[in-house]
Design an enzyme around this catalytic site. Structure first.
Site, PDB file in Angstrom:
ATOM      1  N   THR A 123      39.710  22.164  15.032  1.00 55.62           N
ATOM      2  CA  THR A 123      38.784  21.022  15.815  1.00 55.62           C
ATOM      3  C   THR A 123      38.970  19.731  15.002  1.00 55.62           C
ATOM      4  O   THR A 123      38.998  19.757  13.870  1.00 55.62           O
ATOM      5  CB  THR A 123      37.580  21.295  16.006  1.00 55.62           C
ATOM      6  N   ASP A 124      38.674  18.552  15.711  1.00 58.24           N
ATOM      7  CA  ASP A 124      38.612  17.336  15.179  1.00 58.24           C
ATOM      8  C   ASP A 124      37.472  17.218  14.085  1.00 58.24           C
ATOM      9  O   ASP A 124      37.269  16.393  13.440  1.00 58.24           O
ATOM     10  CB  ASP A 124      38.703  16.148  16.127  1.00 58.24           C
ATOM     11  N   GLU A 125      36.352  18.170  14.520  1.00 53.88           N
ATOM     12  CA  GLU A 125      35.047  18.047  13.646  1.00 53.88           C
ATOM     13  C   GLU A 125      35.323  18.250  12.211  1.00 53.88           C
ATOM     14  O   GLU A 125      34.328  17.970  11.334  1.00 53.88           O
ATOM     15  CB  GLU A 125      34.253  18.903  14.335  1.00 53.88           C
ATOM     16  N   TYR A 151      28.760  24.737  11.793  1.00 53.03           N
ATOM     17  CA  TYR A 151      30.125  24.961  12.664  1.00 53.03           C
ATOM     18  C   TYR A 151      31.354  24.218  11.874  1.00 53.03           C
ATOM     19  O   TYR A 151      32.276  25.080  11.910  1.00 53.03           O
ATOM     20  CB  TYR A 151      29.679  24.573  13.931  1.00 53.03           C
ATOM     21  N   SER A 152      31.329  23.048  11.779  1.00 50.07           N
ATOM     22  CA  SER A 152      32.721  22.419  11.424  1.00 50.07           C
ATOM     23  C   SER A 152      32.934  22.824   9.833  1.00 50.07           C
ATOM     24  O   SER A 152      34.213  22.834   9.606  1.00 50.07           O
ATOM     25  CB  SER A 152      32.086  20.977  11.249  1.00 50.07           C
ATOM     26  N   LYS A 155      34.670  25.817  10.396  1.00 51.06           N
ATOM     27  CA  LYS A 155      36.020  25.715  10.774  1.00 51.06           C
ATOM     28  C   LYS A 155      37.102  25.314   9.870  1.00 51.06           C
ATOM     29  O   LYS A 155      38.310  25.602   9.678  1.00 51.06           O
ATOM     30  CB  LYS A 155      36.108  24.740  12.097  1.00 51.06           C
ATOM     31  N   ASN A 180      37.005  16.906  21.896  1.00 50.72           N
ATOM     32  CA  ASN A 180      36.275  17.558  22.953  1.00 50.72           C
ATOM     33  C   ASN A 180      37.035  17.821  24.076  1.00 50.72           C
ATOM     34  O   ASN A 180      37.489  16.866  24.768  1.00 50.72           O
ATOM     35  CB  ASN A 180      35.006  16.750  23.336  1.00 50.72           C
ATOM     36  N   ASN A 181      37.118  18.918  24.584  1.00 54.69           N
ATOM     37  CA  ASN A 181      37.711  19.426  26.055  1.00 54.69           C
ATOM     38  C   ASN A 181      36.550  19.575  27.078  1.00 54.69           C
ATOM     39  O   ASN A 181      35.346  19.816  26.529  1.00 54.69           O
ATOM     40  CB  ASN A 181      38.053  21.139  25.822  1.00 54.69           C
ATOM     41  N   PRO A 206      18.995  16.191  29.436  1.00 56.39           N
ATOM     42  CA  PRO A 206      18.394  15.817  28.003  1.00 56.39           C
ATOM     43  C   PRO A 206      19.625  15.206  27.112  1.00 56.39           C
ATOM     44  O   PRO A 206      20.526  15.951  26.651  1.00 56.39           O
ATOM     45  CB  PRO A 206      18.217  17.333  27.422  1.00 56.39           C
ATOM     46  N   VAL A 207      19.487  14.000  26.575  1.00 60.27           N
ATOM     47  CA  VAL A 207      20.493  13.416  26.083  1.00 60.27           C
ATOM     48  C   VAL A 207      19.812  12.935  24.662  1.00 60.27           C
ATOM     49  O   VAL A 207      18.629  12.617  24.516  1.00 60.27           O
ATOM     50  CB  VAL A 207      20.762  11.680  26.599  1.00 60.27           C
ATOM     51  N   ARG A 215      32.388  10.625  22.106  1.00 58.05           N
ATOM     52  CA  ARG A 215      33.355  11.788  21.724  1.00 58.05           C
ATOM     53  C   ARG A 215      34.562  11.297  22.547  1.00 58.05           C
ATOM     54  O   ARG A 215      34.773  10.535  23.378  1.00 58.05           O
ATOM     55  CB  ARG A 215      32.905  13.221  22.501  1.00 58.05           C
ATOM     56  N   ARG A 274      20.165  15.573  17.484  1.00 58.45           N
ATOM     57  CA  ARG A 274      20.722  16.757  17.069  1.00 58.45           C
ATOM     58  C   ARG A 274      20.940  16.281  15.481  1.00 58.45           C
ATOM     59  O   ARG A 274      20.992  15.411  14.970  1.00 58.45           O
ATOM     60  CB  ARG A 274      22.300  16.939  17.254  1.00 58.45           C
TER      61      ARG A 274
END
Ligand code: NAD
Ligand code: DAU
Length: 337
Positions: A123-125, A151-152, A155, A180-181, A206-207, A215, A274
């Site tokens: 992933t790009d993350e 998570y990142s 990965k 992001n897909n 919810p933003v 992204r 987040r």
């Protein structure tokens, strides 16, 4: 060719399985999936007679050994992962187990059965994030690994292991790092399908924070075509970035979804941000374009329309998901946010 796809009951893995059957009907596809909350067998139902399905955990040494012995893969494409950043903030351990140990287990068996070709879906993350006010900066394959979330980090750890198996053992590996897909079969915990599902139910949208994070969106089929090129024509040992050149602020995506579904923007609710939220991702995919001739086929407006249409036409698929355990997840993540 026997293509072993891990995580083939998830979002991108299942799209890849459909892509393989359509474009390489002569190949045999073996899907290995543990069927976690994110894996959905109903996604593969129409093609179950055309594939081999194994409900197996990629961390399970004995079972993965049996799968390699029985199905003799020529290439392994590892999509299987815990993939949701928010869940990794709540419970990192399962991310380390699946994303790191699972990757090692798959590569150990590739080694054992004759240095089988291995592709890691990354992933790009792993590159961390970019500032919002420097549109000139993009992630290239040379950008240093610099992660933000469990998570990142998991990965990135897996990517480092893949590099180590190349250098130390000479395993024929490649890595792809995609942005992001979005598209069909996207689990409704992620931004686009969550906003579509909530908007259709007239629920708050919810933003996180101010919605200013950016992204770089790619239609899932374009990710599949890129991976397909890499496993067939990619150069061993290389990393390939994959991206759509579609940088969009989160808030703009949510507004586009409101417009397409004819819902009022008053549904938009700004919620607590987040933790460690990456500001901006933007991929330079010129290497795969130049070296393998890949180009994305779907523009963002086309892709978003196709995606909204798919969710409208396939309510059974996602309503089933959001009616179960998802309710508890939603309450925990968004209840008091
Ligand atoms: P997803 O969460 O939708 O699906 C993951 C799949 O893996 C599920 O079917 C799940 O059951 C399976 N799985 C999880 N743990 C497993 C285990 N231990 N053993 C076997 N199967 C297991 O994920 P996704 O969005 O389709 O992402 C697929 C891959 O692509 C991941 O490796 C992710 O890091 C990477 N990726 C995703 C995106 C994106 O935008 N979604 C972008 C770039 C890279
Ligand atoms: O960049 C590739 C990555 O994209 C993949 O590696 C991950 O597996 C995949 O989940 C995705 O990660 P993101 O964290 O970018 O995706 P998500 O859909 O969770 O969030 C996209 C943006 O939207 C992010 O800035 C957070 C924000 N967001 C998300 C949700 C779920 C919201 O504002 N509200 C929400 O409810």
């Amino acid at each position: 060719m026997n293509v072993l796809v891990t995580g083939g009951a998830g979002f991108i893995g299942s799209n890849f399985v459909y892509y393989q059957l359509k474009n390489h009907p002569e190949d045999k596809v073996i899907v290995v999936d543990k069927l976690t909350y994110a894996g959905n067998l109903s996604t593969l139902k129409p093609i179950m007679d055309k594939i081999v399905f194994e409900k197996v955990d990629i961390c399970d040494e004995k079972e993965i050994d049996r799968v390699f012995r029985e199905h003799k893969p020529d290439v392994v494409v590892n999509f299987a992962a815990e993939s949701h950043v928010d869940r990794s903030i709540e419970n990192p351990n399962v991310f380390l187990e699946t994303n790191i140990m699972g990757t090692a287990n798959m590569m150990n068996h590739c080694r054992k059965y004759g240095d089988i070709r291995y592709h890691q879906v990354s992933t790009d993350e792993v590159y961390g994030d970019l500032p919002l006010d420097r549109p000139d900066l993009l992630f290239t394959e040379e950008t240093p690994i610099h992660t933000s979330s469990p998570y990142s980090a998991s990965k990135a750890s897996a990517d480092l292991l893949v590099g180590a198996y190349l250098r130390t053992f000479g395993l024929p590996v490649t890595i792809s790092r995609c942005s992001n897909n979005y598209g069909p079969y996207h689990f409704p915990e992620k931004l686009i399908p969550l906003m579509i599902a909530n908007a259709l139910a007239d629920k708050p949208l919810p933003v996180y924070g101010k919605g200013e994070n950016v992204r770089d969106w790619l239609y899932v089929e374009d990710h599949c075509s890129a991976i397909d090129l890499i496993i067939r024509k990619g150069k061993i040992g290389e990393v390939y970035n994959i991206g759509g050149n579609n940088e969009i602020h989160n808030i703009d995506i949510v507004k586009m979804i409101c417009e397409k579904l004819d819902k009022p923007e008053s549904l938009i609710t700004y919620v607590t941000d987040r933790k460690g939220h990456d500001l901006r991702y933007a991929i330079d995919s010129s290497k795969i374009q130049r070296e393998l001739g890949w180009t994305p086929a779907t523009t963002f407006p086309e892709g978003l329309q196709k995606t909204v249409d798919w969710y409208l036409a396939n309510k059974d698929w996602w309503e089933e998901i959001i009616s179960g355990e998802y309710q508890n997840y939603y309450e925990k993540m968004y209840g008091n946010r």
